[in-house]
Design an enzyme around this catalytic site. Structure first.
Site, PDB file in Angstrom:
ATOM      1  N   GLU A 104      41.948  31.821  57.675  1.00  0.00           N
ATOM      2  CA  GLU A 104      43.026  32.341  58.373  1.00  0.00           C
ATOM      3  C   GLU A 104      42.741  32.337  59.982  1.00  0.00           C
ATOM      4  O   GLU A 104      41.630  32.587  60.280  1.00  0.00           O
ATOM      5  CB  GLU A 104      43.196  34.060  58.065  1.00  0.00           C
ATOM      6  CG  GLU A 104      43.564  34.322  56.506  1.00  0.00           C
ATOM      7  CD  GLU A 104      45.020  33.804  56.120  1.00  0.00           C
ATOM      8  OE1 GLU A 104      45.701  33.256  56.922  1.00  0.00           O
ATOM      9  OE2 GLU A 104      45.115  33.549  54.825  1.00  0.00           O
TER      10      GLU A 104
ATOM     11  N   ARG B 182      54.606  45.009  50.335  1.00  0.00           N
ATOM     12  CA  ARG B 182      55.561  44.768  49.241  1.00  0.00           C
ATOM     13  C   ARG B 182      55.242  45.821  47.900  1.00  0.00           C
ATOM     14  O   ARG B 182      56.192  45.908  47.318  1.00  0.00           O
ATOM     15  CB  ARG B 182      55.418  43.383  49.143  1.00  0.00           C
ATOM     16  CG  ARG B 182      56.465  42.880  47.854  1.00  0.00           C
ATOM     17  CD  ARG B 182      56.674  41.445  47.799  1.00  0.00           C
ATOM     18  NE  ARG B 182      55.331  40.784  47.495  1.00  0.00           N
ATOM     19  CZ  ARG B 182      54.783  40.883  46.028  1.00  0.00           C
ATOM     20  NH1 ARG B 182      55.570  41.402  45.187  1.00  0.00           N
ATOM     21  NH2 ARG B 182      53.715  40.486  45.761  1.00  0.00           N
TER      22      ARG B 182
ATOM     23  N   CYS C  76      44.695  42.587  52.737  1.00  0.00           N
ATOM     24  CA  CYS C  76      43.991  41.477  53.305  1.00  0.00           C
ATOM     25  C   CYS C  76      44.165  41.591  54.846  1.00  0.00           C
ATOM     26  O   CYS C  76      43.201  41.262  55.564  1.00  0.00           O
ATOM     27  CB  CYS C  76      44.260  40.271  52.522  1.00  0.00           C
ATOM     28  SG  CYS C  76      43.746  40.062  51.116  1.00  0.00           S
TER      29      CYS C  76
ATOM     30  N   HIS D  49      41.108  33.567  52.672  1.00  0.00           N
ATOM     31  CA  HIS D  49      41.795  33.726  51.210  1.00  0.00           C
ATOM     32  C   HIS D  49      41.452  32.740  50.146  1.00  0.00           C
ATOM     33  O   HIS D  49      41.362  31.468  50.600  1.00  0.00           O
ATOM     34  CB  HIS D  49      43.463  33.717  51.492  1.00  0.00           C
ATOM     35  CG  HIS D  49      43.992  34.997  51.812  1.00  0.00           C
ATOM     36  ND1 HIS D  49      44.615  35.462  52.790  1.00  0.00           N
ATOM     37  CD2 HIS D  49      44.109  36.131  50.911  1.00  0.00           C
ATOM     38  CE1 HIS D  49      45.082  36.435  52.855  1.00  0.00           C
ATOM     39  NE2 HIS D  49      44.685  37.052  51.638  1.00  0.00           N
TER      40      HIS D  49
END
Length: 215
Positions: free
Chosen positions: A81, A91, A144, A168
């Site tokens: 990242e 979500r 995350c 990730h």
């Protein structure tokens, strides 16, 4: 003296029975790269609690480098990242049932932090080790990213001599038994993470190569 590295992974979430980020962290810690002392710590997949656990691990290990791993189902390779943003927008609920919407990770903190890992050099190292890797420009807005931003804020405000970032990993094969989504064996992921650590420990300077995206 071996370089002290804190490597974290998450507990399973979203109804899964495993989390490849933790499985890979355990494998790397069990057989770390030469010259690197790796301590693996599992973080809860819970807003807030994950950062408390990360802070406690940093205080105990006193690392020179921190790499946090997380699961990104649907991705084809190990993705480093580039940036973390100051927003929680869930979500799905976390493992404690919390589902923050448009909340700041750190109230009053900067909008975003760039990783202090040499992200492109880390990707190149993984590819050289035969592991598919890529630069990612979004860590999502779930736990995350919460950890990625919280780590970056901790390093920037209290531990400027320590570098770190978020990575990730794809689903493990046992999580996609129907073959309908990409996956990587955890052993392959661990090999990539080990290569990444070797590259990150040596230098913070990044490669000047194109790893951008059009969308």
């Amino acid at each position: 003296m071996a370089t002290r590295v804190l490597l974290t992974g998450f507990e399973p979430f979203g109804g899964e029975s495993v989390n490849p980020s933790w499985q890979a962290a355990e494998l790397v810690a069990a057989a770390p790269p030469e010259g690197i002392a790796v301590t693996a710590v599992q973080l809860p997949c819970v807003f807030g609690e994950s950062l408390s656990a990360l802070r406690a691990a940093v205080d105990e290990v006193r690392p020179e480098l921190v790499v946090c791993l997380g699961q990104a189902g649907g991705r084809h390779g190990v993705t480093v990242e580039r940036v973390a943003v100051n927003v929680d927008d869930a979500r799905i609920p976390d493992n404690a049932g919390a589902r923050p919407i448009d909340s700041a990770v750190v109230p009053g903190g900067p909008a975003a932090y760039f990783s202090t890992l040499p992200v492109k050099r880390c990707v190149a190292a993984m590819r050289s080790a035969g592991v598919p890797g890529a630069v990612s420009n979004t860590a999502g807005t779930f736990v995350c990213n919460h950890v990625a931003y919280g780590l970056a804020h901790l390093l920037a405000t209290e531990l400027p001599g320590v570098r770190g970032g978020f990575v990730h990993v794809p689903w493990a094969p046992e999580q996609v038994v129907d073959g309908g989504a990409p996956s990587l064996p955890v052993e392959t992921v661990a090999r990539g993470v080990a290569a990444l650590l070797r590259a990150a420990v040596v230098t913070g300077d990044d490669l000047r190569v194109s790893e951008g995206a059009t969308h």
